[in-house]
Motif scaffolding. Structure first.
Motif, short mmCIF file in Angstrom:
data_model
loop_
_atom_site.label_atom_id
_atom_site.label_comp_id
_atom_site.label_asym_id
_atom_site.label_seq_id
_atom_site.Cartn_x
_atom_site.Cartn_y
_atom_site.Cartn_z
N THR A 1 -4.87 -1.02 -4.84
CA THR A 1 -4.53 0.05 -3.59
C THR A 1 -3.04 0.78 -4.14
OG1 THR A 1 -2.95 -1.49 -2.31
CG2 THR A 1 -5.45 -1.16 -1.36
N SER B 1 0.72 -1.19 0.15
CA SER B 1 -0.16 -0.22 -0.38
C SER B 1 1.07 1.40 -0.20
CB SER B 1 -0.84 0.25 1.59
OG SER B 1 -2.21 -0.67 0.75
N GLU C 1 -0.64 3.36 -5.50
CA GLU C 1 -0.24 4.30 -6.00
C GLU C 1 0.95 4.53 -6.41
OE1 GLU C 1 0.11 9.34 -4.05
OE2 GLU C 1 -0.80 7.30 -2.64
#
Length: 283
Positions: A134, A105, A136
């Motif tokens: 999740t 994450s 990024e």
């Protein structure tokens, strides 16, 4: 003399190409290989292939497979490096992270969308059982920009080839928290459909010359010193890299291509297991 505009990354895997150019092995066959360097990697090469700015590329297997599935008018004409690519997983040297598992994450720096650093971040997350939704992504372009992003805490980790980034680890710029090898061949050679249609004979001669070089590459006198000097590596690191690396002289198998496609499908990076003609089967 026929010109081939050949794209590739500035990495040691492409030393055989440079040897062949510098020893005039291509020009002796009436081929001018114009080397076009792409520091920001596979995503940029795919864009150049689509735009017709290059004719051929030494390119990551997963990156070109994804892009052909998504409309890149090119084909894989041969395997190039059949051994897995060893992706180093890096954080800033001052980071508190010490293992890959701690990066779940967290923000991952990528060179660009469709690049190996992008795709392999998802492949690693899938293998680890992480929720890939999740992830990024922080698009940075080059390795230098990745250094800045990690140092400035704009991203948390960055995946790039182990030996290419080892000098940065040795210098205390990056900390490597682990490695993640590809479950398939590292690099293939791709060409645009237009170039294949127009220049099959030239492609065949190009591959004959290159395959002769790669078949004997490890036996070249003091090759480890030459690679170390050109790519700012330690001789002992190059020796280890050579022991782990195999160059291919034939087409990648359809079975291996399907393995790549299945993983990309699982990651929703392609819509289906395409029956499109990804591979050039005969010259």
């Amino acid at each position: 003399m026929q010109t081939i505009r050949l794209g590739g990354v500035p990495e040691h895997f492409n030393m055989p190409i440079h040897l062949a150019i510098e020893q005039e092995l291509f020009s002796n066959k009436d081929i001018h290989v114009k080397w076009v360097e792409f520091p920001d990697g596979t995503g940029a090469m795919n864009k150049a292939l689509r735009a017709g700015k290059i004719d051929m590329a030494i390119i990551l297997t997963e990156g070109i497979t994804r892009d052909i599935a998504n409309g890149n008018p090119s084909k894989i004409i041969q395997n190039y490096v059949s051994s897995p690519l060893r992706w180093g997983v890096h954080v800033d040297a001052k980071s508190a992270f010490n293992t890959i598992d701690e990066l779940e994450s967290k923000r991952v720096a990528i060179s660009r969308m469709g690049s190996g650093s992008h795709i392999m971040a998802y492949v690693q997350a899938l293998e680890k059982g992480w929720d890939t939704s999740t992830l990024e992504l922080v698009e940075v372009g080059t390795v230098d920009k990745a250094i800045e992003a990690l140092s400035n805490k704009e991203a948390d980790y960055f995946m790039w080839e182990h030996f290419t980034t080892k000098p940065l680890v040795d210098q205390g710029i990056f900390k490597r928290v682990g490695d993640f090898p590809t479950p398939w061949s590292s690099f293939v050679i791709a060409a645009t459909n237009d170039f294949i249609a127009e220049q099959k004979t030239i492609i065949k001669v190009f591959l004959q010359v290159l395959n002769a070089v790669t078949a004997q590459f490890k036996q070249v006198n003091e090759i480890e010193k030459s690679v170390a000097e050109r790519y700012n590596q330690k001789v002992e690191d190059v020796q280890q890299w050579l022991s782990l690396t195999s160059w291919a002289q034939k087409q990648i198998s359809e079975e291996e291509l399907k393995t790549v496609q299945k993983r990309l499908l699982e990651l929703k990076m392609i819509d289906n297991i395409s029956e499109n003609d990804f591979l050039l089967k005969k010259l």
